[in-house]
Scaffold this motif. Structure first.
Motif, short mmCIF file in Angstrom:
data_model
loop_
_atom_site.label_atom_id
_atom_site.label_comp_id
_atom_site.label_asym_id
_atom_site.label_seq_id
_atom_site.Cartn_x
_atom_site.Cartn_y
_atom_site.Cartn_z
N LEU A 97 0.98 -1.38 0.17
CA LEU A 97 0.09 -0.28 0.24
C LEU A 97 0.99 1.30 0.32
O LEU A 97 1.83 1.31 0.62
N THR A 98 0.52 2.03 -0.59
CA THR A 98 0.77 3.68 -0.77
C THR A 98 -0.09 4.55 -1.03
O THR A 98 -1.28 4.33 -1.41
N ALA A 99 0.42 5.17 0.67
CA ALA A 99 -1.13 6.76 0.33
C ALA A 99 0.03 7.85 -0.32
O ALA A 99 1.49 8.04 0.00
N THR A 100 -0.94 8.84 -0.94
CA THR A 100 -0.47 9.74 -0.99
C THR A 100 -1.55 11.07 -0.59
O THR A 100 -2.43 10.95 -0.19
N ALA A 101 -0.59 12.43 0.26
CA ALA A 101 -1.57 12.92 0.94
C ALA A 101 -1.10 14.55 -0.30
O ALA A 101 -0.21 14.85 -0.77
N THR A 102 -2.02 15.08 -0.94
CA THR A 102 -2.03 16.41 -1.97
C THR A 102 -2.74 17.90 -0.74
O THR A 102 -4.24 17.56 -0.11
N VAL A 103 -2.28 18.53 -1.23
CA VAL A 103 -2.06 19.63 -0.42
C VAL A 103 -3.39 20.30 -1.11
O VAL A 103 -3.70 20.80 -2.61
N GLU A 104 -4.69 20.51 -0.89
CA GLU A 104 -5.94 21.58 -2.13
C GLU A 104 -6.49 22.80 -1.40
O GLU A 104 -6.49 23.58 -2.76
N SER A 105 -6.11 23.20 0.09
CA SER A 105 -5.93 24.16 0.64
C SER A 105 -4.82 24.93 1.34
O SER A 105 -5.16 23.95 2.10
N VAL A 106 -4.72 26.05 1.64
CA VAL A 106 -4.46 26.59 2.91
C VAL A 106 -5.22 28.37 3.54
O VAL A 106 -5.75 28.81 2.16
N GLU A 107 -5.61 28.02 4.84
CA GLU A 107 -6.80 29.34 4.85
C GLU A 107 -6.51 29.14 6.32
O GLU A 107 -5.91 28.64 6.77
N ASP A 108 -6.66 30.82 6.13
CA ASP A 108 -6.37 31.42 7.25
C ASP A 108 -7.98 31.32 8.06
O ASP A 108 -8.72 31.87 7.84
N THR A 109 -7.51 30.85 9.62
CA THR A 109 -8.61 30.51 10.44
C THR A 109 -8.72 31.65 11.32
O THR A 109 -7.32 32.36 11.87
N PRO A 110 -9.55 31.82 12.94
CA PRO A 110 -9.51 32.69 13.54
C PRO A 110 -7.88 32.38 14.50
O PRO A 110 -7.14 32.26 15.75
#
Length: 140
Positions: A97-110
């Motif tokens: 098994l091989t897993a991939t994580a991809t950054v979809e967005s980055v947001e500023d929150t409080p």
């Protein structure tokens, strides 16, 4: 081991081989650790003769837990805010098994910056067994 917001980019990916040649022993060890002794995962005769599967297969939650490593190795376990998956197919003894994580967005929150990830775990043949999403807090 949190990641700084400046060090993570939309579209960036991390890939991790979670297990090479999954052994039945590991599946049974997970049954013991989780308390889930469903015979589909531990009794080959039941899995084949009663349930009609080719043999025993891994617990979905074992696959989910292994998938989470691609995230915790990247951002650290303390940064995870949310982690969810959808099980797409069984994982069989012998699978890699091989897993991939991809950054979809980055947001500023409080509470500070947060990254949103798409997740995908595949077998050695490219068969998708898990998809999912996760959210992690980043250092400002």
């Amino acid at each position: 081991m949190s990641v700084n917001a400046a060090d993570i980019k939309i579209g960036e990916t991390r890939e991790s081989v979670l297990v090479d040649d999954l052994k039945r022993t590991r599946i049974v060890q997970y049954a013991g650790a989780s308390g889930d002794f469903n015979p589909l995962h531990t009794d080959n005769r039941f899995a084949t003769e009663t349930a009609g599967y080719p043999g025993v297969f891994a617990h979905g939650m074992l696959t989910m837990g292994m998938t989470g490593r691609v995230l915790t190795d990247w951002v650290g376990p303390e940064a995870l805010l949310r982690f969810g998956v959808r099980f797409k197919a069984q994982v069989w003894p012998g699978d890699t098994l091989t897993a991939t994580a991809t950054v979809e967005s980055v947001e500023d929150t409080p509470d500070g910056p947060v990254a949103h990830f798409a997740l995908r775990t595949v077998t050695q043949d490219g068969a998708e067994v898990v998809t999912g999403t996760a959210t992690a807090r980043l250092e400002p």
